[in-house]
Design a protein around this motif. Structure first.
Motif, PDB file in Angstrom:
ATOM      1  N   MET A  91       0.696  -1.047  -0.102  1.00 50.94           N
ATOM      2  CA  MET A  91      -0.115   0.189  -0.064  1.00 50.94           C
ATOM      3  C   MET A  91       1.038   1.187   0.047  1.00 50.94           C
ATOM      4  SD  MET A  91      -2.563  -1.755  -0.034  1.00 50.94           S
ATOM      5  CE  MET A  91      -3.875  -0.444  -0.035  1.00 50.94           C
ATOM      6  N   ALA A 124     -11.398  -1.940   4.384  1.00 52.27           N
ATOM      7  CA  ALA A 124     -11.843  -1.289   3.355  1.00 52.27           C
ATOM      8  C   ALA A 124     -13.210  -1.575   3.021  1.00 52.27           C
ATOM      9  CB  ALA A 124     -10.800  -1.484   2.250  1.00 52.27           C
ATOM     10  N   ASP A 142     -14.754   3.367  -0.360  1.00 50.10           N
ATOM     11  CA  ASP A 142     -13.486   4.176  -0.248  1.00 50.10           C
ATOM     12  C   ASP A 142     -13.164   5.020  -1.472  1.00 50.10           C
ATOM     13  OD1 ASP A 142     -13.685   3.698   2.437  1.00 50.10           O
ATOM     14  OD2 ASP A 142     -12.615   1.650   2.256  1.00 50.10           O
ATOM     15  N   MET A 166      -9.563   7.411  -2.221  1.00 48.15           N
ATOM     16  CA  MET A 166      -8.368   7.548  -1.553  1.00 48.15           C
ATOM     17  C   MET A 166      -8.141   9.109  -1.223  1.00 48.15           C
ATOM     18  SD  MET A 166      -4.469   6.751  -2.943  1.00 48.15           S
ATOM     19  CE  MET A 166      -4.818   4.904  -2.628  1.00 48.15           C
ATOM     20  N   HIS A 185     -10.170   9.702   1.793  1.00 49.12           N
ATOM     21  CA  HIS A 185      -9.548   8.830   2.850  1.00 49.12           C
ATOM     22  C   HIS A 185      -8.478   9.472   3.227  1.00 49.12           C
ATOM     23  CE1 HIS A 185      -7.968   5.651   5.294  1.00 49.12           C
ATOM     24  NE2 HIS A 185      -6.659   5.862   4.708  1.00 49.12           N
ATOM     25  N   MET A 203      -8.515   0.633  -2.050  1.00 44.02           N
ATOM     26  CA  MET A 203      -7.990   0.678  -1.020  1.00 44.02           C
ATOM     27  C   MET A 203      -8.309  -0.753  -0.178  1.00 44.02           C
ATOM     28  SD  MET A 203      -8.464   4.470   0.314  1.00 44.02           S
ATOM     29  CE  MET A 203      -7.646   4.360   1.838  1.00 44.02           C
ATOM     30  N   ASN A 213      -6.478  -3.706   2.757  1.00 45.47           N
ATOM     31  CA  ASN A 213      -5.853  -4.303   3.814  1.00 45.47           C
ATOM     32  C   ASN A 213      -4.745  -5.379   3.114  1.00 45.47           C
ATOM     33  OD1 ASN A 213      -4.661  -6.123   5.962  1.00 45.47           O
ATOM     34  ND2 ASN A 213      -5.680  -4.758   7.043  1.00 45.47           N
ATOM     35  N   SER A 214      -3.496  -5.234   3.405  1.00 45.30           N
ATOM     36  CA  SER A 214      -2.436  -5.813   2.571  1.00 45.30           C
ATOM     37  C   SER A 214      -1.970  -7.364   3.291  1.00 45.30           C
ATOM     38  CB  SER A 214      -1.222  -4.978   2.530  1.00 45.30           C
ATOM     39  OG  SER A 214      -0.557  -4.479   3.556  1.00 45.30           O
ATOM     40  N   TYR A 245      -1.873  -2.860  -7.571  1.00 47.26           N
ATOM     41  CA  TYR A 245      -2.576  -1.684  -6.686  1.00 47.26           C
ATOM     42  C   TYR A 245      -2.299  -0.327  -7.363  1.00 47.26           C
ATOM     43  CZ  TYR A 245      -3.095   1.285  -2.648  1.00 47.26           C
ATOM     44  OH  TYR A 245      -3.682   2.412  -1.885  1.00 47.26           O
ATOM     45  N   ASN A 285      -7.936  -5.114  -6.770  1.00 46.57           N
ATOM     46  CA  ASN A 285      -7.961  -5.378  -5.307  1.00 46.57           C
ATOM     47  C   ASN A 285      -6.910  -6.315  -4.963  1.00 46.57           C
ATOM     48  OD1 ASN A 285      -8.720  -5.509  -2.804  1.00 46.57           O
ATOM     49  ND2 ASN A 285     -10.885  -5.989  -3.105  1.00 46.57           N
TER      50      ASN A 285
END
Length: 238
Positions: free
Chosen positions: A14, A53, A57, A59, A62, A99, A101-102, A129, A135
């Motif tokens: 990210m 996420a 969302d 960016m 955010h 967006m 979670n990685s 990404y 995603n």
């Protein structure tokens, strides 16, 4: 002197500067006489491990909310980062970015590391990404990327449908904390010298040359620069 100069790189998918840093260390290696003796190990780091996420969302919104700024400020920051990426030969499309979670991506990277495919997968994840708007928390997307680099489909399913390598991800993060990582990318050269941020190619070349000339080292890490270089921390990208 050993036959291999090892570079450990802590990064998060990210983190835009981590992709830029990857390009810059690659550029440095192209200008390093002993590049064939260099081994790169990717280490996991999460800028926001608890991030959840949703499809809505955005960016810009955010970032504005996170830093308590307006949308114009957030958009300008993304524009500057996009220009920075172009200088490294990369195309960032933040307007397409999903967006996420990685954690799942990092777990898959640990599987790839087992087969010496982590560098290839890291490249595809960054591109997915930051350039392609995919995603990287979606299991089907991750499986497709894993297959593209040559991982076995059953092995991918086994990892993604479990919590496999979650402990290894956490161990990398704890190790980062122990060596003083405050932002990523963070590069440790042969377990002695560290460079923080996506520094210019020349800085990496000089570090490589210094490390090579000095040979074997003690285990204590000495940071050669502050976090003034382009990097992302838990409080944002600078």
């Amino acid at each position: 002197m050993g036959n291999t100069l090892k570079i450990q790189i802590w990064s998060d998918i990210m983190c835009p500067f981590c992709y830029i840093g990857k390009r810059r260390i690659e550029g440095a290696l192209q200008n390093f006489e002993h590049k064939d003796a260099v081994e790169i190990e990717w280490k996991s780091f999460q800028l926001d491990a608890g991030f959840v996420a949703s499809p809505e969302d955005d960016m810009v919104e955010h970032l504005a909310e996170k830093y308590r700024k307006d949308k114009d400020w957030a958009q300008e920051m993304l524009n500057n980062m996009t220009e920075n990426a172009k200088n490294a030969g990369l195309d960032f499309n933040f307007e397409k970015a999903v967006m996420a979670n990685s954690l799942h991506a990092h777990r898959l990277l640990h599987l790839a590391k087992k087969y010496n495919l982590a560098n290839d997968l890291e490249e595809l994840l960054f591109k997915a990404y930051l350039t392609d708007g995919k995603n990287i928390n979606d299991l089907d997307t991750l499986k497709a990327l894993g297959l593209e680099v040559g991982l076995n489909g059953e092995a991918i399913d086994e990892v993604l449908n479990s919590d496999a390598y979650a402990n290894e991800v956490q161990q990398d993060i704890e190790e980062a904390q122990s060596v003083g990582v405050q932002g990523v990318p963070f590069f440790v050269f042969d377990n002695k010298y560290a460079v923080s941020g996506a520094q210019h190619v020349e800085t990496f070349v000089k570090t490589l040359e210094k490390v090579w000339e000095e040979g074997k080292f003690d285990s204590k890490v000495t940071v050669l620069n502050t976090t003034d270089g382009d990097s992302c921390g838990i409080d944002g990208c600078e």
